[in-house]
Design a protein around this motif. Sequence first.
Motif, PDB file in Angstrom:
ATOM      1  N   ILE A  28       8.644  67.157 124.206  1.00 10.20           N
ATOM      2  CA  ILE A  28       8.916  67.043 125.646  1.00 10.20           C
ATOM      3  C   ILE A  28       7.650  67.335 126.447  1.00 10.20           C
ATOM      4  CG2 ILE A  28      10.164  68.065 127.585  1.00 10.20           C
ATOM      5  CD1 ILE A  28      12.564  68.444 125.669  1.00 10.20           C
ATOM      6  N   VAL A  29       6.915  68.377 126.075  1.00  7.54           N
ATOM      7  CA  VAL A  29       5.663  68.714 126.775  1.00  7.54           C
ATOM      8  C   VAL A  29       4.725  67.508 126.757  1.00  7.54           C
ATOM      9  CG1 VAL A  29       3.575  70.135 126.690  1.00  7.54           C
ATOM     10  CG2 VAL A  29       5.819  71.203 126.393  1.00  7.54           C
ATOM     11  N   THR A  30       4.578  66.877 125.604  1.00 10.00           N
ATOM     12  CA  THR A  30       3.698  65.711 125.481  1.00 10.00           C
ATOM     13  C   THR A  30       4.183  64.561 126.354  1.00 10.00           C
ATOM     14  OG1 THR A  30       3.078  66.330 123.231  1.00 10.00           O
ATOM     15  CG2 THR A  30       2.735  64.034 123.849  1.00 10.00           C
ATOM     16  N   LYS A  36       6.042  59.887 130.664  1.00 12.11           N
ATOM     17  CA  LYS A  36       7.025  58.980 130.047  1.00 12.11           C
ATOM     18  C   LYS A  36       8.442  59.454 130.365  1.00 12.11           C
ATOM     19  CE  LYS A  36       3.926  57.442 126.426  1.00 12.11           C
ATOM     20  NZ  LYS A  36       3.703  57.328 124.986  1.00 12.11           N
ATOM     21  N   LYS A  37       8.923  59.015 131.513  1.00 13.51           N
ATOM     22  CA  LYS A  37      10.187  59.500 132.065  1.00 13.51           C
ATOM     23  C   LYS A  37      11.392  59.265 131.150  1.00 13.51           C
ATOM     24  CE  LYS A  37      13.174  58.962 136.079  1.00 13.51           C
ATOM     25  NZ  LYS A  37      13.379  58.265 137.346  1.00 13.51           N
ATOM     26  N   GLU A  38      11.587  58.054 130.692  1.00 14.19           N
ATOM     27  CA  GLU A  38      12.775  57.742 129.879  1.00 14.19           C
ATOM     28  C   GLU A  38      12.761  58.497 128.555  1.00 14.19           C
ATOM     29  OE1 GLU A  38      15.349  56.235 131.223  1.00 14.19           O
ATOM     30  OE2 GLU A  38      14.101  56.060 133.009  1.00 14.19           O
ATOM     31  N   GLU A  39      11.604  58.552 127.922  1.00  7.86           N
ATOM     32  CA  GLU A  39      11.489  59.262 126.652  1.00  7.86           C
ATOM     33  C   GLU A  39      11.707  60.759 126.847  1.00  7.86           C
ATOM     34  OE1 GLU A  39       9.331  57.005 127.827  1.00  7.86           O
ATOM     35  OE2 GLU A  39       8.574  55.729 126.212  1.00  7.86           O
ATOM     36  N   LEU A  44      15.062  65.629 126.247  1.00  5.32           N
ATOM     37  CA  LEU A  44      15.743  66.759 126.883  1.00  5.32           C
ATOM     38  C   LEU A  44      17.231  66.720 126.547  1.00  5.32           C
ATOM     39  CD1 LEU A  44      15.759  69.251 128.671  1.00  5.32           C
ATOM     40  CD2 LEU A  44      15.917  67.732 130.674  1.00  5.32           C
ATOM     41  N   ALA A  45      17.832  65.538 126.583  1.00  8.86           N
ATOM     42  CA  ALA A  45      19.247  65.395 126.213  1.00  8.86           C
ATOM     43  C   ALA A  45      19.457  65.807 124.751  1.00  8.86           C
ATOM     44  CB  ALA A  45      19.711  63.960 126.435  1.00  8.86           C
ATOM     45  N   LEU A  75      17.256  67.134 135.098  1.00  6.44           N
ATOM     46  CA  LEU A  75      15.938  67.560 135.577  1.00  6.44           C
ATOM     47  C   LEU A  75      15.046  66.336 135.782  1.00  6.44           C
ATOM     48  CD1 LEU A  75      14.215  70.261 135.910  1.00  6.44           C
ATOM     49  CD2 LEU A  75      13.311  69.701 133.652  1.00  6.44           C
ATOM     50  N   SER A  76      14.358  66.291 136.915  1.00  2.00           N
ATOM     51  CA  SER A  76      13.454  65.161 137.164  1.00  2.00           C
ATOM     52  C   SER A  76      12.129  65.368 136.434  1.00  2.00           C
ATOM     53  CB  SER A  76      13.185  65.019 138.666  1.00  2.00           C
ATOM     54  OG  SER A  76      12.319  66.054 139.112  1.00  2.00           O
ATOM     55  N   LEU A  77      11.404  64.286 136.264  1.00  2.99           N
ATOM     56  CA  LEU A  77      10.090  64.364 135.616  1.00  2.99           C
ATOM     57  C   LEU A  77       9.157  65.260 136.427  1.00  2.99           C
ATOM     58  CD1 LEU A  77       8.254  63.431 133.304  1.00  2.99           C
ATOM     59  CD2 LEU A  77       7.622  61.472 134.716  1.00  2.99           C
ATOM     60  N   GLU A  78       9.221  65.171 137.743  1.00  6.66           N
ATOM     61  CA  GLU A  78       8.372  66.012 138.596  1.00  6.66           C
ATOM     62  C   GLU A  78       8.695  67.495 138.401  1.00  6.66           C
ATOM     63  OE1 GLU A  78       5.615  65.281 140.402  1.00  6.66           O
ATOM     64  OE2 GLU A  78       5.895  63.378 139.381  1.00  6.66           O
ATOM     65  N   GLU A  79       9.976  67.831 138.358  1.00  2.87           N
ATOM     66  CA  GLU A  79      10.380  69.224 138.127  1.00  2.87           C
ATOM     67  C   GLU A  79       9.953  69.674 136.733  1.00  2.87           C
ATOM     68  OE1 GLU A  79      14.477  69.577 140.719  1.00  2.87           O
ATOM     69  OE2 GLU A  79      14.523  68.419 138.866  1.00  2.87           O
ATOM     70  N   ALA A  80      10.038  68.766 135.779  1.00  3.36           N
ATOM     71  CA  ALA A  80       9.687  69.090 134.395  1.00  3.36           C
ATOM     72  C   ALA A  80       8.215  69.462 134.251  1.00  3.36           C
ATOM     73  CB  ALA A  80      10.019  67.915 133.483  1.00  3.36           C
TER      74      ALA A  80
END
Length: 92
Positions: A28-30, A36-39, A44-45, A75-80
Amino acid sequence: MIIRIVGEGQYRAPEALCDELNQIDNRIVTLVTEGKKEEFRAELAKLISEIKVKGEAIGAEEILESDIIVPPEDLSLEEAKDIFKGSGIFED
């Protein structure tokens, strides 16, 4: 280890599961770093699903301090970007 999924409760996770979760966390960090939003959302799921399926749910009447707090699945990519950085939420 006690893991809280925001909005969903707490789970007790055995050490072997924590190793598996750490690997997902590192992916997830990578993915977040690469944008890479969808991935990221899929991983995360998967992280949340693994905790729910392989962890032991802790009843709401039992109050325990969480070792790890996992953000919600929406969680959004920006929040992540503020959460999944460095070594992620699971320490190596």
